[in-house]
Enzyme design. Sequence first.
Site, PDB file in Angstrom:
ATOM      1  N   ASN A   1     -12.655   5.220  -5.327  1.00  0.00           N
ATOM      2  CA  ASN A   1     -11.694   4.138  -5.816  1.00  0.00           C
ATOM      3  C   ASN A   1     -12.866   3.072  -6.063  1.00  0.00           C
ATOM      4  OD1 ASN A   1     -11.968   2.624  -3.217  1.00  0.00           O
ATOM      5  ND2 ASN A   1     -10.967   4.459  -2.341  1.00  0.00           N
TER       6      ASN A   1
ATOM      7  N   LYS B   1       4.201  -0.142   6.733  1.00  0.00           N
ATOM      8  CA  LYS B   1       2.950   0.370   6.990  1.00  0.00           C
ATOM      9  C   LYS B   1       2.580  -0.273   8.500  1.00  0.00           C
ATOM     10  CE  LYS B   1       0.791   0.997   2.857  1.00  0.00           C
ATOM     11  NZ  LYS B   1      -0.112   0.544   1.629  1.00  0.00           N
TER      12      LYS B   1
HETATM   13  N1  CTP Z   1      -5.944   3.925   5.923  1.00  0.00           N
HETATM   14  C1  CTP Z   1      -6.633   4.964   6.733  1.00  0.00           C
HETATM   15  N2  CTP Z   1      -6.662   6.239   6.584  1.00  0.00           N
HETATM   16  C2  CTP Z   1      -6.246   6.677   5.166  1.00  0.00           C
HETATM   17  C3  CTP Z   1      -5.398   5.827   4.490  1.00  0.00           C
HETATM   18  C4  CTP Z   1      -5.621   4.511   4.760  1.00  0.00           C
HETATM   19  O1  CTP Z   1      -7.225   4.409   7.713  1.00  0.00           O
HETATM   20  N3  CTP Z   1      -6.268   8.031   4.964  1.00  0.00           N
HETATM   21  C5  CTP Z   1      -5.781   2.625   6.358  1.00  0.00           C
HETATM   22  C6  CTP Z   1      -6.629   1.660   5.548  1.00  0.00           C
HETATM   23  O2  CTP Z   1      -8.079   1.333   5.940  1.00  0.00           O
HETATM   24  C7  CTP Z   1      -5.746   0.426   5.450  1.00  0.00           C
HETATM   25  C8  CTP Z   1      -4.345   0.895   5.611  1.00  0.00           C
HETATM   26  O3  CTP Z   1      -4.415   2.196   6.283  1.00  0.00           O
HETATM   27  O4  CTP Z   1      -6.235  -0.575   6.573  1.00  0.00           O
HETATM   28  C9  CTP Z   1      -3.417   0.916   4.562  1.00  0.00           C
HETATM   29  O5  CTP Z   1      -3.905   1.424   3.427  1.00  0.00           O
HETATM   30  P1  CTP Z   1      -3.557   1.616   1.964  1.00  0.00           P
HETATM   31  O6  CTP Z   1      -4.302   2.572   0.887  1.00  0.00           O
HETATM   32  O7  CTP Z   1      -2.817   0.328   1.548  1.00  0.00           O
HETATM   33  O8  CTP Z   1      -2.101   2.656   2.154  1.00  0.00           O
HETATM   34  P2  CTP Z   1      -1.897   3.862   2.710  1.00  0.00           P
HETATM   35  O9  CTP Z   1      -1.436   4.198   3.940  1.00  0.00           O
HETATM   36  O10 CTP Z   1      -2.999   4.962   1.944  1.00  0.00           O
HETATM   37  O11 CTP Z   1      -0.571   4.327   1.827  1.00  0.00           O
HETATM   38  P3  CTP Z   1      -0.177   4.249   0.111  1.00  0.00           P
HETATM   39  O12 CTP Z   1      -1.338   4.874  -0.509  1.00  0.00           O
HETATM   40  O13 CTP Z   1       1.119   5.115   0.103  1.00  0.00           O
HETATM   41  O14 CTP Z   1       0.155   2.870  -0.137  1.00  0.00           O
END
Ligand code: CTP
Length: 309
Positions: free
Chosen positions: A109, A238
């Site tokens: 990403n 979240k």
């Molecule tokens: N995060 C994590 N491990 C993952 C995915 C996310 O530790 N596999 C953590 C990120 O570092 C951040 C938080 O969770 O602190 C939220 O990440 P985000 O990408 O906004 O959300 P997701 O939990 O992945 O949910 P979605 O993609 O459905 O919005």
Amino acid sequence: TSTILAYDKGPKILCPAMNVHMYENAVTQRNLNTCRELGWTIVEPESGMLACGDAGKGRMEEPARIETAVEALLLANRPDGELPLKGLAVLVTAGPTQEPLDPVRFLTNHSTGKMGYALAEQARDLGAQVTLVSGPVALDAPYGVDVVDVTTARDMFDAVTNRFSDTDITVMAAAVGDFRPVEQARDKIKKNGRSSIELELTSNPDILAWAGEHKRPDQTLCGFAMETRDLETNAAKKLASKHCDMLAANNLRTPGAGFATDTNVVTVLTPGETADKPNIERWSKMGKDALAKRILVKLAAMRADGERH
Ligand code: CTP
């Protein structure tokens, strides 16, 4: 303004706001320089439309940024032993993850790691012992920080889970890939005349959710959320589902927020009386360094508050 001349017990901060011509006048500038030379901190005004109808430099800086300047000044003037994160172990995750598809390709990403690196550096300056678990980024390893380089989400999961029990504050700013290819091809995937191919993906472990499940009451956990719509509703979910003490949410579509910028605009959520009613603070746009410091100072204040109760 003359009252401040009688004050000599601590640092002084000046936030000028006036008409652009008054501000740019040599008398004003010379006087501001005199104040600077005497050690006052000047929070420069912003440019934009002014109350008098003129446009230019002279708008008072946003109160949130003045607050950050005040906090930074107070911190800088504390004796070393009073640094708010002194003696604490802070773990930060930063950057993107890369999920290999074959020996030449990967899924990733746009994260550059700037927010996470700013957090690690500020935590170090506030007195913490810092470990930075970083995905592949183009930034230099910060001085005085223990950097653990990782590539995939599973590597990051291992690096964090191995160290988690020894940390006091964990801040997860990494943009972790939610999915990875089910199979990693041993050799380069060839076109072979095909006009399309299908990729099957499987989910990666959620590191923040794991930390939320395993954290002790004395540990403080802060996550980030990147959204493109319904910021507060999604972030509130979240915060609750990942059992965070704080969540900094930003909308990719807000100017000055998101990947690769030097600034960020976040909404900070902390648990409220009920899960569906978190406390919400909408912070104005600020540099990632200033934001990192503000997040860390708030986490330190929450811990101090918790200890008092
Ligand atoms: N995060 C994590 N491990 C993952 C995915 C996310 O530790 N596999 C953590 C990120 O570092 C951040 C938080 O969770 O602190 C939220 O990440 P985000 O990408 O906004 O959300 P997701 O939990 O992945 O949910 P979605 O993609 O459905 O919005």
